[in-house]
Write an enzyme that holds these catalytic residues in place. Structure first.
Site, short mmCIF file in Angstrom:
data_model
loop_
_atom_site.label_atom_id
_atom_site.label_comp_id
_atom_site.label_asym_id
_atom_site.label_seq_id
_atom_site.Cartn_x
_atom_site.Cartn_y
_atom_site.Cartn_z
N ASP A 134 0.75 -1.11 -0.15
CA ASP A 134 -0.20 -0.01 -0.07
C ASP A 134 0.78 1.13 -0.01
O ASP A 134 2.08 1.20 0.41
CB ASP A 134 -1.01 0.06 1.19
CG ASP A 134 -0.16 0.12 2.57
OD1 ASP A 134 0.75 -0.59 2.72
OD2 ASP A 134 -0.45 0.79 3.52
N GLU A 155 0.32 -1.21 5.86
CA GLU A 155 1.22 -0.55 6.60
C GLU A 155 0.75 0.90 7.00
O GLU A 155 1.21 1.46 8.21
CB GLU A 155 2.60 -0.52 5.98
CG GLU A 155 3.81 -0.25 6.99
CD GLU A 155 4.21 0.98 7.05
OE1 GLU A 155 4.80 1.51 7.96
OE2 GLU A 155 3.68 1.72 5.99
ZN LIG Z 1 6.73 2.53 4.21
#
Ligand SMILES: [Zn+2]
Length: 492
Positions: free
Chosen positions: A121, A185
């Site tokens: 992501d 994340e």
């Molecule tokens: Zn990162």
């Protein structure tokens, strides 16, 4: 009088002798650069593959419901198509729908596996201000442009290039190698990396070590120091957002009290800014400075080698530069302020949020206690963990043992100009989620990044040169050869 002066002179000379002796006694902690043969990586091909990965808009929005599942699905299909050898040789499973866990099975099941982590992501990007559109994946003069070029699709592609090259060279790992790709994340990693870690835990897997993104290879890190540094993260800071709220009677602004709710809350915020949490040269900061000192010119080395004497001056110097200040202490950032509705109406409510990044020497509770003490106003309501759950700093991974040595040696091979420094990563990474599987979690982004370019990571014009990408791939390949190859003894 003369005798007193002579005594003082002798004392000063003795002090100078002590300072210099301590400075000269510092030995460089750098491991010698060893003979190695870089693995063959096709730079144009790697750049094209990264460009393709960037074109998939795998964005982490603030609101999880906005996740575009099709983009993640298409990215994984793209990776399967671009890396057929890797997908034939490694087992892959989906975790929480959009994260992936790859396993390259080692020949000796008794050896604890290693894990390379990356995330698919990216943070959102506004199109304005970019030289090339953030999701076009433009490759121009050997530079790949776009959101995720460095954070963190660059790592992902470099890891895949490394494994593909190792497969082509008939490398078969002794110990198993996991590659974990998280999908959230940038939202904290609770659905991705944490789920992967729990899955491994359920299966009773104990890892030898984990390597995730983190700090990078930097030049010009310290003013006036040309030496390059490879900042190898051995810990990451925690984070807590503290909400401060205040109610007041309100009324007409023509007959106000001395402090309105806004003024009173502002006073509390200014007090917090003016009273940072105490800094310390102990713990992970001390470890960093001990490694840094021998790499510096003599005057600076004298100062760092004699922190017992220069600590106050050193603290002032560190505090004047935000990146260094962040190494030293828990930082304070007032990020949100709301209050008031109309020009001539006294505000009945004011609210602010202060984000603290917690140094491993502190804890969430220490920070909350500090806030209560500094604000010292019972009218102000204090909420610990506003909007996002707080997290304590990670543990500190060891410098002793094969894992750190192997990482440092691999870095020295590929980036011989850089001195490896054990570092405190000031942002958050997925790495912390793997803490239950090993005490050896390291954080390093194997790219050369100029300090001035750091803002591009979550800002505009994020980009990476193809040469940089090749070095990153060579680093991961060298690391796997050393950590999982047959010549290496097991590390416990
Ligand atoms: Zn990162």
């Amino acid at each position: 009088m003369r005798r007193a002066l002579r005594g003082l002179g002798i004392a000063l000379l003795a002090l100078l002798a002590v300072l210099l002796t301590r400075a000269y006694a510092l030995n460089s902690q750098q491991l010698p650069v060893e003979a190695w043969s870089p693995i063959l990586i096709d730079s144009q091909r790697a750049a094209q593959r990264l460009s393709g990965a960037i074109r998939h808009r795998t964005v982490s929005y603030q609101d999880r419901a906005l996740l575009e599942a099709a983009e993640f699905e298409r990215l994984y299909r793209y990776l399967e198509k671009e890396y057929p050898e890797l997908h034939a040789a490694l087992e892959v499973e989906a975790v929480s729908d959009w994260s992936r866990l790859y396993r390259w099975r080692g020949r000796d099941p008794a050896l604890p596996p290693v894990l390379l982590a990356a995330h698919v992501d990216v943070v959102p990007a506004r199109e304005e201000g970019w030289t090339h559109p953030p999701f076009a994946g433009v490759v121009e003069n050997g530079v790949v442009w776009g959101r995720g070029a460095l954070d963190d699709k660059g790592s992902l592609v470099a890891i895949f290039e490394a494994i593909t090259a190792l497969l082509a060279a008939d490398f078969a790992p002794e110990r198993s190698v996991y590659v974990a790709l998280g999908h959230d994340e940038e939202q904290g990693g609770d659905a991705g990396a944490l789920a992967i870690a729990r899955l491994l835990e359920q299966r009773g897997v104990a890892l030898d070590w984990v390597l995730d993104e983190g700090a990078a290879v930097v030049e010009g890190y310290l003013p006036g120091v040309e030496q390059g540094f490879a900042l190898l993260g051995i810990a990451e800071k925690g984070s807590v957002s503290i909400g401060l709220e205040l109610d007041a009677p309100g009324g007409h602004s023509s007959a106000p009290p001395r402090h309105t709710a806004v003024g009173e809350l502002a006073e509390a915020l200014v007090a917090l800014e003016n009273s940072p949490l105490p800094g310390s040269f102990d713990g992970v900061t001390g470890t960093f400075l001990d490694a840094l000192a021998p790499e510096l010119p003599l005057p600076l080395r004298v100062v760092l080698a004699n922190r017992w004497l220069f600590a106050p001056a050193l603290e002032r110097f560190f505090s004047s530069m935000p990146p260094l200040d962040a190494m030293l202490r828990t930082t304070t950032a007032v990020t949100i302020f709301n209050g008031g509705v109309k020009n001539n109406v006294l505000p009945q409510h004011a609210r602010a949020v202060v984000n603290f990044r917690i140094h491993p020497n502190d804890r969430i509770e220490t920070v909350a206690e500090h806030v209560r003490r500094v604000v010292d106003n019972e009218a102000v309501r204090i909420e610990v963990g506003a909007a996002t759950p707080p997290r304590n700093p990670s543990g500190v991974s060891p410098l002793e043992g094969a894992a750190y040595t192997t990482l440092a040696k691999s870095i020295r091979c590929v980036f011989p100009e850089a001195a490896v420094l054990p570092f405190l990563v000031v942002g958050g990474t997925d790495g912390r989620h793997y803490a239950g599987l090993t005490s050896r979690v390291y954080r390093f982004l194997p790219f050369r990044i100029h300090p001035e370019a750091i803002e591009m990571l979550h800002g505009t014009d994020e980009r990476v040169g193809a040469g940089n990408l090749v070095h990153a791939a060579r680093f991961y390949a060298e690391l796997l050869r050393r950590a999982a190859g047959p010549a290496q003894p097991s590390s416990r």
